[in-house]
Enzyme design. Structure first.
Site, PDB file in Angstrom:
ATOM      1  CE  LYS A  59       2.261 -17.967  -1.155  1.00 29.59           C
ATOM      2  NZ  LYS A  59       1.672 -19.000  -0.991  1.00 29.59           N
ATOM      3  CG  ASP A  66      -7.982  -5.154   1.094  1.00 27.36           C
ATOM      4  OD1 ASP A  66      -9.034  -4.592   1.387  1.00 27.36           O
ATOM      5  OD2 ASP A  66      -7.948  -5.176  -0.136  1.00 27.36           O
ATOM      6  CG  ASP A 123      -1.464 -20.302   0.561  1.00 24.08           C
ATOM      7  OD1 ASP A 123      -0.995 -19.978   1.571  1.00 24.08           O
ATOM      8  OD2 ASP A 123      -1.010 -21.211  -0.123  1.00 24.08           O
ATOM      9  CE1 TYR A 131      -3.448  -2.651   0.539  1.00 25.52           C
ATOM     10  CE2 TYR A 131      -4.727  -0.821   0.558  1.00 25.52           C
ATOM     11  CZ  TYR A 131      -4.613  -2.301   0.546  1.00 25.52           C
ATOM     12  OH  TYR A 131      -5.768  -2.908   0.180  1.00 25.52           O
ATOM     13  CG  ASP A 158     -13.818  -7.946   1.581  1.00 23.05           C
ATOM     14  OD1 ASP A 158     -13.419  -6.845   2.400  1.00 23.05           O
ATOM     15  OD2 ASP A 158     -14.026  -7.350   0.262  1.00 23.05           O
TER      16      ASP A 158
END
Ligand code: IPM
Ligand code: MG
Length: 373
Positions: A207, A264, A240, A135, A268
């Site tokens: 990750k 982010d 993941d 970001y 959701d």
């Protein structure tokens, strides 16, 4: 007495903020304090009129507040990214709101798409880093041979990249993610502090098996901070994999700490398992500065002015705002009021009810003022 800034923004933003303010006013009446609101007309309309996203005056004025109550921005007349980056992300960065706090909690009576899961199974908190990672806004697209320089200056460091691109016919693009040790440390510490007073389990997301530089640093910091919290059990999950576990075993989680972009994405998913975006609040927090509380959904322009928008995420964000100001009893009453409205079937149509946006707010205010919650 608290002074709180309000930015309704675009689409359904102004109507949900109006309802949220009404509920917080009811809570302040009941619990013996006062909120003095100051409205800021920041958003698409002003941008189209004046070309201003955020002015220096806005930022100076807003910095006098400990809390901002934020609706939503986004408008079909303006290309995606302009308002998001120029207003929402700009505020998060300018005020160094490095904590993005997103509770994932299934309230009583709310339908979850996860079969067989109940409110006892879905109750965790995602702590998202909010100022770094992909970001930071370093990137570019190239066609042809070019030399370009990028730089990023923050309080604690500054970086400069030079890129010599030799692409004769192909178009390429770069976007650079940056983490700093101190930027990681402060958010990881905050997450451990949350875990220490909850169920004492912290899950760190990364990750590091592929993006091993940025998330290698992140992992080192989690290990280092964990050493200071011996009562909290610490585990690591690749991003993941955590999407699978959120669906399969949400009851496992307590506090989940994550770099910005993965945060982010997984918030959701969190919103959906707690019943949908209409029920998901967030806080952008700088413990020593100006914080900002908002629903995590967008401006839903097609529902603007119809009175159908679900105000629950915004009202819940208002409860977080009260908590942040130290009004814990009032904050708890607002959340209990939301729960009671759902039990009583006073819900908007996305939740199967036929109440209006304002109707939900009026019911919750009434419960609070009547001492029912
Ligand atoms: C969110 C949103 C924002 C983000 C967008 C609108 C810039 O998706 O708050 O999660 O990416 O952080
Ligand atoms: Mg998002």
């Amino acid at each position: 007495m608290y002074r709180v800034a309000a930015i309704g923004g675009d689409g359904i933003g102004p109507e949900i903020i109006a309802v949220g303010k009404q509920v917080l006013d009811a809570a302040s009446d009941k619990f013996g304090f006062e909120i003095v609101w100051e409205d800021f007309a920041i958003g698409a309309d002003r941008y189209l009129e004046t070309g201003d996203l955020l002015t220096e005056d806005d930022l100076n004025d807003l910095s006098a507040f400990r809390a901002i109550y934020f609706g939503a921005i986004g408008d079909e007349r303006i290309a995606p990214g302009i308002l998001e980056k120029g207003i929402l992300l700009a505020l998060r960065f300018y005020f160094d709101q490095y904590i993005n706090l997103r509770p994932v909690k299934l309230l009583d009576g709310v339908w979850t798409p996860l079969a067989g899961k109940t409110p006892a199974d879905i109750d965790f908190t995602i702590v998202r880093e909010n100022t770094e990672d992909f970001y930071v806004g370093l990137g570019s697209r190239f066609t042809g041979r070019e030399h370009r320089e990028f730089s990023l200056s923050r309080d604690l460091y500054s970086v400069k990249f030079g890129l010599d691109v030799q692409s004769d016919s192909e178009e390429i693009a770069y976007q650079i993610g940056v983490l700093s040790r101190e930027g990681s440390r402060r958010i990881v510490r905050y997450a451990f502090d949350c875990a220490a007073v909850r169920k004492r389990r912290l899950t760190s997301v990364d990750k590091a098996n592929v993006l091993s530089d940025v998330y290698g640093l992140w992992r080192d910091v989690v290990h280092e901070v964990a050493a200071g919290y011996p009562t909290v059990s610490t585990e690591f999950s690749y991003v993941d994999a955590i999407t699978m576990w959120f669906v399969k075993n949400p009851e496992w989680f307590d506090v989940v700490v994550t770099p910005n972009m993965f945060g982010d994405i997984i918030t959701d998913l969190g919103a959906m398992i707690q019943g949908g975006l209409g029920l998901a609040p967030g806080g952008n927090i700088n413990p020593d500065g100006t914080s900002m509380f908002e629903p995590i959904h967008g401006s839903a322009p097609k529902y603007k002015g119809l009175g159908v928008a679900n105000p629950v995420a915004t009202i819940w964000a208002g409860s977080m705002l009260l908590d942040h100001l130290g009004e814990h009893a009032a904050a708890a009453a607002v959340l209990s009021g939301i729960e009671k409205s759902i039990r009583d079937g006073v819900t908007t149509r996305d939740m199967g009810g036929d109440a209006t946006t304002a109707g939900v707010g009026e019911a919750i205010s009434r419960y609070i003022l009547g001492g029912e919650v």
